[in-house]
Design a protein around this motif. Structure first.
Motif, PDB file in Angstrom:
ATOM      1  N   ALA A  48       0.842  -1.196   0.000  1.00  0.00           N
ATOM      2  CA  ALA A  48       0.000   0.000   0.000  1.00  0.00           C
ATOM      3  C   ALA A  48       0.876   1.243   0.000  1.00  0.00           C
ATOM      4  O   ALA A  48       1.841   1.323   0.736  1.00  0.00           O
ATOM      5  CB  ALA A  48      -0.891  -0.006   1.228  1.00  0.00           C
ATOM      6  N   SER A  49       0.592   2.192  -0.881  1.00  0.00           N
ATOM      7  CA  SER A  49       1.357   3.428  -0.892  1.00  0.00           C
ATOM      8  C   SER A  49       0.430   4.594  -0.678  1.00  0.00           C
ATOM      9  O   SER A  49      -0.666   4.651  -1.203  1.00  0.00           O
ATOM     10  CB  SER A  49       2.069   3.621  -2.221  1.00  0.00           C
ATOM     11  N   ALA A  50       0.915   5.522   0.108  1.00  0.00           N
ATOM     12  CA  ALA A  50       0.074   6.666   0.425  1.00  0.00           C
ATOM     13  C   ALA A  50       0.521   7.925  -0.299  1.00  0.00           C
ATOM     14  O   ALA A  50      -0.243   8.857  -0.446  1.00  0.00           O
ATOM     15  CB  ALA A  50       0.085   6.899   1.927  1.00  0.00           C
TER      16      ALA A  50
ATOM     17  N   TYR B  43      19.000   9.002   4.315  1.00  0.00           N
ATOM     18  CA  TYR B  43      17.995  10.012   4.007  1.00  0.00           C
ATOM     19  C   TYR B  43      17.049   9.513   2.919  1.00  0.00           C
ATOM     20  O   TYR B  43      15.861   9.823   2.931  1.00  0.00           O
ATOM     21  CB  TYR B  43      18.674  11.325   3.639  1.00  0.00           C
ATOM     22  N   ALA B  44      17.600   8.734   2.007  1.00  0.00           N
ATOM     23  CA  ALA B  44      16.738   8.163   0.971  1.00  0.00           C
ATOM     24  C   ALA B  44      15.749   7.191   1.612  1.00  0.00           C
ATOM     25  O   ALA B  44      14.554   7.200   1.297  1.00  0.00           O
ATOM     26  CB  ALA B  44      17.583   7.462  -0.082  1.00  0.00           C
TER      27      ALA B  44
ATOM     28  N   ARG C 156      10.307   5.870   2.930  1.00  0.00           N
ATOM     29  CA  ARG C 156       9.293   5.366   3.867  1.00  0.00           C
ATOM     30  C   ARG C 156       8.272   6.448   4.168  1.00  0.00           C
ATOM     31  O   ARG C 156       7.077   6.186   4.268  1.00  0.00           O
ATOM     32  CB  ARG C 156       9.961   4.890   5.162  1.00  0.00           C
ATOM     33  N   GLY C 157       8.794   7.672   4.315  1.00  0.00           N
ATOM     34  CA  GLY C 157       7.902   8.791   4.613  1.00  0.00           C
ATOM     35  C   GLY C 157       6.844   8.935   3.541  1.00  0.00           C
ATOM     36  O   GLY C 157       5.651   9.042   3.827  1.00  0.00           O
TER      37      GLY C 157
ATOM     38  N   ARG D  36       3.930   6.704   4.963  1.00  0.00           N
ATOM     39  CA  ARG D  36       3.198   7.689   5.756  1.00  0.00           C
ATOM     40  C   ARG D  36       2.520   8.747   4.899  1.00  0.00           C
ATOM     41  O   ARG D  36       1.878   9.641   5.409  1.00  0.00           O
ATOM     42  CB  ARG D  36       4.150   8.350   6.751  1.00  0.00           C
ATOM     43  N   GLY D  37       2.733   8.650   3.590  1.00  0.00           N
ATOM     44  CA  GLY D  37       2.053   9.577   2.696  1.00  0.00           C
ATOM     45  C   GLY D  37       2.510  11.014   2.820  1.00  0.00           C
ATOM     46  O   GLY D  37       1.769  11.945   2.542  1.00  0.00           O
ATOM     47  N   GLU D  38       3.763  11.215   3.252  1.00  0.00           N
ATOM     48  CA  GLU D  38       4.238  12.589   3.389  1.00  0.00           C
ATOM     49  C   GLU D  38       4.474  13.210   2.015  1.00  0.00           C
ATOM     50  O   GLU D  38       4.780  12.519   1.048  1.00  0.00           O
ATOM     51  CB  GLU D  38       5.541  12.605   4.205  1.00  0.00           C
TER      52      GLU D  38
END
Ligand SMILES: Nc1ncnc2c1ncn2[C@@H]1O[C@H](COP(=O)(O)OP(=O)(O)OP(=O)(O)O)[C@@H](O)[C@H]1O
Ligand SMILES: [Mg+2]
Lengths: 390, 258
Positions: free
Chosen positions: A268-270, A343-344, A349-350, A354-356
């Motif tokens: 799942a990707s946000a 950082y990548a 992941r962000g 987390r859909g950032e």
């Protein structure tokens, strides 16, 4: 800087790759195969069944115990299939033998009747596979506490609390694949782009083509940028393929004897795939120039390979792919904070989990650091491309 | 490009003054002065390790001189403007093995600012690789790869050429054609410096530079060098200038270099 010459350098990289089917396969197919393999391993090897050997004091584990355990097992969430085998011996030794021989996965010795103090349940495992055993133990713990409650008259549905797990991101049944797969997008790009550039540029140096290049009006900026463009195109294709594979899922319906199956992992990707691409490309540009830079210190392809344990593996271990940076010992955490991959990983992941988006300060930081690192590597790479090479 | 043949007596095209290059204790080039005029072919002759390649790399600016200066067309090297007007054929093949003949050629042509399909065709015909245009360079024979390397050097028709052993591995018939082409280029005003240790090629040059241990030990036309050394062939002349007899043994009171 001349665009024509820069593009000529980029085109020649791509023309070379187009003919090098093995390298193309390595970059485009291998990451997908590796990710698929990983998915298979992770999703296929969840603890699906436990075989429990049971011992109760004062004679045989009787049908009552077994009955309670079975009843409790039926209620354990996660679909773990528990089979219970009652020991006949009068002590725990028989259980130990069973576990040792692999007849049961876990041996459970129930406490005797006791007055005062907390009862002790003895759990016996082989001890040779901590990861699986801890999974089995967790399942078992729930099981035993319920069974004990039931056995001692406190019914499974009364005072013993049950747990309901809820997560902010993803779903409660997300597995380690959901956490790992997004990061792989960056790691593979970094790894393969580094190796391929390192080797290509080494060949330029050793094969004399760099000498010929430098006897033309081409500037080092044109060379570095041309290389960057060439390999970025490759990295982009890789990322698009791998992202589609990781995030997408195309279900193929049942046809005749072939059951339903699907292509893609369906993680799942946000967040926005464009930010994902930006993160990976910045990382790849850094990797291109790191490859050019380090090729100065190699005399053969094999020596480029020797950089893998230095440049690639430690980053893989420290960058938070497998263990969160915060939990690393202080010194390692400090090192991790200067690694570009960190950082990548954080950014990927962000965005994916987390859909950032660009408004998130963490993503801004990640992009800024990756840009800075790429810039530093560009400078380092340019310095090693000299007309006045000794 | 500069198609007009400069009249003799104009300023030299390639000039070196007191060029020195040391690699640690080795002085690969040990104080060389040169002045190469337009429209002439110069032969740089000397044994292995005498400094021929290093001298060429110094002239082009591919390596930093420990002393002295090189100028091409009046500009101190390395200069990108001047680099656009030279052709350099390195001693090693220096082509991309995974690229085809045509791709190699087009790539170097673009970097040199020559993109006309015409130029590519002409130079491919010259090195007789027109039929191999789409063959990856790895699939060429050794001599063909040398020919491709030469083609990459000539494709932009530069007024100054530095050729480091251009005919090694090239068959005799083609070698003759190459020299005929070099001669045509020179007649059109191109300055050519050819490094070699093949003495029979030396006689095709207008002027020879004998180098040994990083120094020019003799300079002149083939005939004048033979006359000075009192020998009938250049091989012996070279040995004589090096203070050796025909068997390579030191001669007492040898004729010194002029
Ligand atoms: N990069 C380098 N580092 C150290 N020494 C070098 C380097 N390049 C050349 N040399 C030394 O400089 C000397 C001259 O070498 P150079 O390649 O110029 O000779 P050459 O005349 O071209 O020889 P050949 O006929 O074999 O091509 C040799 O002693 C060589 O070992
Ligand atoms: Mg040489």
């Amino acid at each position: 800087m001349s665009g024509t010459r820069t593009l000529a350098v980029a085109r020649r990289i791509l023309a070379g790759l187009r003919r090098d089917h093995r390298a193309l396969g390595l970059v485009l197919v291998a990451p997908i195969v590796i990710t698929l393999l990983l998915a298979w391993v992770i999703r296929g090897s969840e603890v699906a069944s436990i075989n429990v050997g049971l011992y109760a004091p004062n004679g045989q584990a009787d049908q009552v115990h077994v009955g309670f355990l079975r009843a409790a097992a039926a209620e354990v969430p996660g679909g773990v299939d528990v089979t219970i085998e009652a020991a006949t011996a009068n002590d725990l030794d028989e259980l130990r033998t069973w576990v040792g021989e692999g007849r049961v996965d876990v041996g459970v010795g129930l406490p005797g009747v006791q007055f005062g103090g907390a009862p002790t349940v003895t759990v016996i495992t082989a001890g040779t596979d901590p990861a699986t055993e801890s999974g089995a133990l967790a399942a078992l713990q729930a099981l035993v506490s319920r069974a004990l409650g039931a056995a001692t008259g406190v019914g499974p549905n009364t005072n013993i609390p049950t747990f309901r797990h809820e997560t902010v991101f993803l779903s409660a049944d997300a597995d380690s694949l959901d956490i790992l797969a997004p990061v792989f997008l960056g790691y593979f790009a970094y790894f393969f782009v580094f190796i391929l550039t390192g080797i290509s540029f080494l060949r330029e140096r050793v094969g004399g083509t760099l000498e010929r290049l430098l006897a033309t009006p081409v500037t080092r900026a044109e060379i570095v940028v041309g290389y960057g463009i060439g390999f970025s195109v490759l990295a982009t294709v890789q990322v698009i393929l791998l992202t589609a594979f990781v995030l997408g899922r195309i279900a193929v319906p049942e046809i005749g004897p072939i059951g339903e199956w699907g292509i893609g992992l369906g993680v799942a990707s946000a967040g926005s795939p464009l930010i994902v691409l930006a993160l990976v490309l910045l990382l790849a540009i850094g990797a291109v120039n790191l490859g050019i830079f380090l090729s100065t210190f190699a005399r053969s392809e094999f020596q480029i390979i020797q950089f893998i344990p230095i440049v690639i593996i430690p980053q893989g271990l420290l960058a938070g792919i497998f263990w969160p940076i915060d939990r690393l010992p202080e010194i390692l955490a400090a090192i991790a904070r200067v690694l570009p991959l960190t950082y990548a990983v954080d950014g990927l992941r962000g965005v994916i989990l987390r859909g950032e988006d660009l408004a998130a300060s963490t993503i801004q930081l990640d992009l800024a650091v990756l840009t800075a690192v790429a810039a530093v590597f560009v400078v380092l790479a340019s310095v090693t491309i000299k007309r006045e090479v000794a | 490009m500069d198609g007009v043949a400069p009249t003799p007596g104009t300023s030299p095209v390639v000039v070196a003054t007191g060029l020195v290059k040391s690699f640690g204790p080795i002085r690969a080039v040990d104080g060389i002065d040169l002045a190469l005029a337009a429209g002439r072919i110069y032969g740089l002759l000397g044994p292995n390790g005498s400094g021929k390649t290093t001298l060429i790399r110094l002239l082009i600016g591919l390596t930093r001189a420990s002393g002295g200066e090189a100028r091409i067309l009046g500009t101190p090297m390395p200069s990108r403007t001047a680099l656009g007007r030279i052709g350099y054929m390195p001693q090693s093949e220096s082509i991309y093995p995974e690229l085809s003949v045509g791709e190699n050629l087009a790539f170097f042509a673009t970097l040199q600012g020559a993109q006309s399909a015409d130029a590519l065709d002409r130079v491919l015909d010259l090195v007789e690789l027109a039929e191999r245009r789409n063959t990856p360079a790895t699939h060429l024979s050794g001599g063909m790869r040398r020919r491709l390397s030469l083609a990459c050097t000539l494709v932009h028709e530069p007024p100054v050429l530095f050729l480091d052993e251009p005919t090694v591995g090239v068959d005799p018939a083609l070698r003759v054609q190459f020299w005929a082409h070099f001669r045509r280029l020179a007649a059109a005003g191109t300055t050519i410096l050819v490094a070699s240790h093949v003495m029979d090629e030396a006689d095709r040059c207008d002027e020879l530079l004998f180098v040994r241990s990083g120094k020019v030990i003799a300079q002149g036309t083939g005939a004048s060098l033979r006359a000075q050394a009192g020998t009938t062939d250049l091989e012996s002349a070279f040995l004589r200038f090096s203070g050796l007899d025909d068997e390579g043994r030191p001669i007492d009171g040898a004729k010194g270099p002029t």
